[in-house]
Write a protein that holds these residues in place. Structure first.
Motif, mmCIF file in Angstrom:
data_model
loop_
_atom_site.group_PDB
_atom_site.id
_atom_site.type_symbol
_atom_site.label_atom_id
_atom_site.label_comp_id
_atom_site.label_asym_id
_atom_site.label_seq_id
_atom_site.Cartn_x
_atom_site.Cartn_y
_atom_site.Cartn_z
ATOM 1 N N ASN A 6 0.843 -1.190 0.000
ATOM 2 C CA ASN A 6 0.000 0.000 0.000
ATOM 3 C C ASN A 6 0.878 1.240 0.000
ATOM 4 O O ASN A 6 1.839 1.318 0.779
ATOM 5 N N PHE A 7 0.536 2.182 -0.885
ATOM 6 C CA PHE A 7 1.223 3.467 -0.936
ATOM 7 C C PHE A 7 0.196 4.571 -0.703
ATOM 8 O O PHE A 7 -0.932 4.486 -1.192
ATOM 9 N N LYS A 8 0.604 5.621 0.012
ATOM 10 C CA LYS A 8 -0.284 6.757 0.302
ATOM 11 C C LYS A 8 -0.959 7.288 -0.959
ATOM 12 O O LYS A 8 -2.142 7.630 -0.935
ATOM 13 N N GLU A 9 -0.202 7.376 -2.034
ATOM 14 C CA GLU A 9 -0.711 7.979 -3.268
ATOM 15 C C GLU A 9 -1.928 7.230 -3.822
ATOM 16 O O GLU A 9 -2.755 7.814 -4.515
ATOM 17 N N ILE A 10 -2.020 5.949 -3.542
ATOM 18 C CA ILE A 10 -3.116 5.117 -4.071
ATOM 19 C C ILE A 10 -4.073 4.700 -2.965
ATOM 20 O O ILE A 10 -5.290 4.754 -3.132
ATOM 21 N N ASP A 11 -3.515 4.253 -1.833
ATOM 22 C CA ASP A 11 -4.298 3.633 -0.782
ATOM 23 C C ASP A 11 -4.538 4.506 0.447
ATOM 24 O O ASP A 11 -5.282 4.136 1.334
ATOM 25 N N GLY A 12 -3.847 5.646 0.526
ATOM 26 C CA GLY A 12 -4.015 6.531 1.660
ATOM 27 C C GLY A 12 -3.085 6.246 2.823
ATOM 28 O O GLY A 12 -3.062 6.995 3.800
ATOM 29 N N PHE A 13 -2.297 5.171 2.741
ATOM 30 C CA PHE A 13 -1.332 4.852 3.799
ATOM 31 C C PHE A 13 -0.212 3.991 3.200
ATOM 32 O O PHE A 13 -0.369 3.417 2.125
ATOM 33 N N ASP A 14 0.920 3.929 3.911
ATOM 34 C CA ASP A 14 2.075 3.140 3.492
ATOM 35 C C ASP A 14 2.203 1.915 4.394
ATOM 36 O O ASP A 14 2.332 2.068 5.610
ATOM 37 N N GLU A 15 2.174 0.728 3.792
ATOM 38 C CA GLU A 15 2.379 -0.497 4.568
ATOM 39 C C GLU A 15 2.520 -1.676 3.610
ATOM 40 O O GLU A 15 1.918 -1.703 2.543
ATOM 41 N N VAL A 16 3.336 -2.637 4.003
ATOM 42 C CA VAL A 16 3.429 -3.910 3.307
ATOM 43 C C VAL A 16 2.945 -4.972 4.281
ATOM 44 O O VAL A 16 3.412 -5.065 5.416
ATOM 45 N N MET A 17 1.967 -5.787 3.811
ATOM 46 C CA MET A 17 1.365 -6.821 4.647
ATOM 47 C C MET A 17 1.361 -8.155 3.921
ATOM 48 O O MET A 17 1.360 -8.203 2.695
ATOM 49 N N ILE A 18 1.320 -9.224 4.701
ATOM 50 C CA ILE A 18 1.084 -10.557 4.157
ATOM 51 C C ILE A 18 -0.329 -10.942 4.553
ATOM 52 O O ILE A 18 -0.726 -10.806 5.716
ATOM 53 N N LYS A 19 -1.069 -11.437 3.599
ATOM 54 C CA LYS A 19 -2.441 -11.884 3.856
ATOM 55 C C LYS A 19 -2.559 -13.352 3.508
ATOM 56 O O LYS A 19 -1.821 -13.885 2.744
#
Length: 175
Positions: free
Chosen positions: A162-175
């Motif tokens: 997730n990047f702020k520019e697209i998703d509104g926040f920065d994070e890498v997650m495993i699902k």
């Protein structure tokens, strides 16, 4: 889908951007003739951030382009996507060192499609690859030159960047 683990937060992503920016500069002995090409969708904000960081370090602007690989996918008949024509950067990357940038490398098929797209539109001097996450499981023998984090995963897991520019926040997650 439930999140199994948070892998990188905003600070960790920013540290990786700084490190990869420095590695690109070092490997290419500066940024002369270097251009960044972000693979849509999440490779684009990553490329723009790398470009901004490189500019901070070198004091010079570095060209950043976007690349839509939809038409070059080998599974186009299996997906329900209306392909769009690439915004061409024909001539802009001829005889340049192109650094392809994407968020995650998995099978290598996206990178293969990006290589096809760049090669059809231009004749770069060299092509390098930078990724935020390398999760393994290659089906095509492609290896990135610059990696933010190696993240061994199972084939059943999903790496969500997730990047702020697209998703509104920065994070890498495993699902």
């Amino acid at each position: 889908m439930k999140t199994k683990a948070s892998i990188m937060d905003e600070k960790a992503i920013n540290r990786v951007i700084t490190r990869i920016a420095n590695e690109i500069i070092e490997k290419n002995k500066g940024i002369r003739d270097v251009v960044l090409v972000g693979v849509k969708t999440r490779g684009v904000p990553f490329a723009k951030r790398l470009g901004k960081k490189i500019e901070e370090i070198e004091g010079r602007n570095i060209p950043v382009y976007e690349l839509d690989i939809t038409l070059y996918r080998d599974d186009l008949s299996k997906i329900n996507v209306e392909p769009s024509i690439n915004e061409s950067f024909e001539g802009e990357v001829d005889e340049k060192i192109v650094v392809l940038i994407d968020d995650v490398i998995y099978t290598g098929r996206t990178v293969r499609a990006a290589l096809d797209a760049v090669s059809e539109n231009a004749r770069p001097k060299k092509i390098q690859l930078a990724v935020l996450i390398d999760r393994g499981h290659r089906e095509i023998p492609i290896r990135p030159d610059f990696v933010g984090k190696n993240l061994p995963t199972s084939k059943d897991e999903i790496v969500d960047v997730n990047f702020k520019e697209i998703d509104g926040f920065d994070e890498v997650m495993i699902k």
